[in-house]
Design an enzyme around this catalytic site. Sequence first.
Site, PDB file in Angstrom:
ATOM      1  N   ASP A 167       0.804  -1.221   0.000  1.00 59.14           N
ATOM      2  CA  ASP A 167       0.000   0.000   0.000  1.00 59.14           C
ATOM      3  C   ASP A 167       0.841   1.278   0.000  1.00 59.14           C
ATOM      4  OD1 ASP A 167      -2.408   1.512   0.311  1.00 59.14           O
ATOM      5  OD2 ASP A 167      -2.130   1.543   2.485  1.00 59.14           O
ATOM      6  N   GLU A 418       3.441  -8.146   7.494  1.00 59.06           N
ATOM      7  CA  GLU A 418       2.183  -8.772   7.095  1.00 59.06           C
ATOM      8  C   GLU A 418       2.320  -9.880   6.064  1.00 59.06           C
ATOM      9  OE1 GLU A 418      -0.753  -5.741   6.260  1.00 59.06           O
ATOM     10  OE2 GLU A 418      -0.884  -5.312   8.400  1.00 59.06           O
ATOM     11  N   TYR A 474      -6.664  -3.055  12.980  1.00 61.52           N
ATOM     12  CA  TYR A 474      -7.521  -1.946  12.534  1.00 61.52           C
ATOM     13  C   TYR A 474      -8.971  -2.103  13.005  1.00 61.52           C
ATOM     14  CZ  TYR A 474      -3.606  -0.247   9.832  1.00 61.52           C
ATOM     15  OH  TYR A 474      -2.392   0.255   9.478  1.00 61.52           O
ATOM     16  N   GLU A 512       0.975  -1.149  14.034  1.00 57.86           N
ATOM     17  CA  GLU A 512       0.020  -0.374  13.230  1.00 57.86           C
ATOM     18  C   GLU A 512      -1.350  -0.385  13.904  1.00 57.86           C
ATOM     19  OE1 GLU A 512      -0.347  -1.253   9.004  1.00 57.86           O
ATOM     20  OE2 GLU A 512       1.831  -1.452   8.796  1.00 57.86           O
TER      21      GLU A 512
HETATM   22  C1  EVA Z   1      -3.323   0.620   5.833  1.00 54.95           C
HETATM   23  N1  EVA Z   1      -2.295  -1.375   6.617  1.00 54.95           N
HETATM   24  O1  EVA Z   1      -4.272  -0.062   5.500  1.00 54.95           O
HETATM   25  C2  EVA Z   1      -1.994  -0.065   6.186  1.00 54.95           C
HETATM   26  C3  EVA Z   1      -1.037  -0.136   5.039  1.00 54.95           C
HETATM   27  C4  EVA Z   1       0.231  -0.845   5.538  1.00 54.95           C
HETATM   28  O2  EVA Z   1      -0.740   1.141   4.544  1.00 54.95           O
HETATM   29  C5  EVA Z   1      -1.406  -2.381   6.603  1.00 54.95           C
HETATM   30  O3  EVA Z   1       0.966  -2.812   6.644  1.00 54.95           O
HETATM   31  O4  EVA Z   1      -1.729  -3.409   7.166  1.00 54.95           O
HETATM   32  C6  EVA Z   1      -0.098  -2.246   5.905  1.00 54.95           C
HETATM   33  O5  EVA Z   1       1.228  -0.831   4.577  1.00 54.95           O
HETATM   34  O6  EVA Z   1      -3.411   1.828   5.899  1.00 54.95           O
END
Ligand code: EVA
Length: 605
Positions: A167, A418, A474, A512
Amino acid sequence: MLEYSMLYPKATQTRRAISLDGMWKFCLDKEGTGEEKHFPDGILGKDVIPVPASFQDFYTEKETREFTGDVWYEKEVFVPEEWKGKKVFLRFGAATHRAAVFVNGRKITEHEGGFLPFLADITETACYNAFNKVVVKVNNELTVTNIPCGETITLPDGRKMSKPYFDFFNYSGLQRSVYLIAVPTEYVFDFDLTYQISGRTAEISYDIQTTGGHDVSVSLLDEDGKEAASAKGKHGALEVKDAHLWQVRNAYLYRFIVRISDGGNLIDEYEQEIGIRTVEVKGASILLNGSPVYLKGFGKHEDSDIVGRGFHIGVMKRDFELMKWIGANSFRTAHYPYSEEIYQMADREGFLVIDEVAAVGLFESLMNFMEANTGKKTAFFEKETTPVLLKAHKKAIEEMIARDKNHPCVIAWSLLNEPDTSNEAAVPYFKEVFGIAHELDKQKRPRTFALIMNSVPDVCKCYQFSDIIALNRYYGWYVKGGYEISEAEQLFRKELDAWKALNLDKPFVFTEYGADTLGTEHKLPSVMWSQEYQDEYLKMTNEVFDSYAFIKGEQIWNFADFQTTEGILRVNGNKKGVFTRQRQPKDAAYLLKKRWTKLPLDYKG
Ligand code: EVA
């Protein structure tokens, strides 16, 4: 064995280093026939472009920005007469993703991998006391046999296009500094340092590699320029009484000087700033100098307007000032080893760095974090080509560790981001990758990899390799965002309870978490993408972090908005930045500042 010395170019009594940064001639090679057209003797056209920089964002034609294939650079380089008898190299900080270097029409070397330095030995080819034509062919095609992974497709009209499995925009070119360097034929090639601290005394064990047999001596100068210790021999130890330790956000840097001499004659001299510190994982703690640390900070990118992924000294300075302002103490070099100057700055500013190799996209699909939940079987590590990928991956780890091992700021290696760990085929691959990092790093720093959303305890086959468990999560964004955030919290806690139940006795760090947020959007009450929602999301996430003792760090995704490939999930780039791409704060920056300036360094220690 390393092919060439990874030491940062430096002028000393015996060495010379001339920056070749500036404008270089540049052209695209649309047909991929540059060699046939004799580009090694001189490229086409009169266009010039800055180095270091990504080539993409200077131009106004989309075809140039999206160009996939070979691009060519050229520069006339003067090699001084007095360098005759020395070893003369061109040193590329990086060429993304692969390069071939020609001097005066002759191919000197090739290098694969876009984020680590390499040398071209021009001792024999160079014309001394004259200008030399340096031509570099850089190729930016993505494959599944090199990192980062992706593919290159051909559109019906014959143009190639990059399809990253990751990404971020496939920026490329000569994105880091280029040097012309001269060293003596017998020179300092590499060195390793390890530290032991007992009370106020530190012992620095050193191991030096040179290209010859003459005597070696080392000396350590403190910040006032006074000699703190010295020793003789290629291997040995320095005892430093009343040592100043390198501490988080309170760095102390010594100058470590290595000399080769023949009696009273100096043959070579190299020096580097180093910091005395130890780092280890003990139980669920990350210890720096024996004391627990809690990581606060970011997953970053090298990414900014105009220069793309090109190293920009001003952007670097601004980023560090913002990180200090917000109370951060760490970052991960997502998703590739950064420019060397950034580690030098982190050494100076006392930031803790998780150094990541460019092993991203080891999961087939561009938006892999979306598909991770669908149960789609990818078995990435079962491909026929996997052994080729593994070889490239191991070489990149070797180069990264060789380049970065003597930076006090580097406290851990991140060996993949990942990957697909849902299949047993990943296990032997991981064994090799984690094994080589352990073998090569004399400081035996902790190793980790960032776990994708579906890598939960009963799915992930590889977390046992990690010394620090790094989670990319997330909940509240890709999973149950917006009004469903309360359910997101429940699911988040459910997953963490499952990790807790395993009793791994290891530290967990969130590498993250985040929510896309438009710097222009405000909405009361919140909606996803608004700044109000980013705050709401962070409040929920922070509460969850605070309720688990084994969570030892939080690195939000991302420090700043950054460019990605265009698509329906990205509004001209990824907007999860706490800062905009122009490095101005979103509301969330103030929320984080409030939290991070209060959290003690030994939080949950
Ligand atoms: C995202 N999520 O969705 C981030 C990506 C990133 O930019 C991830 O490791 O899981 C990736 O590169 O914003």
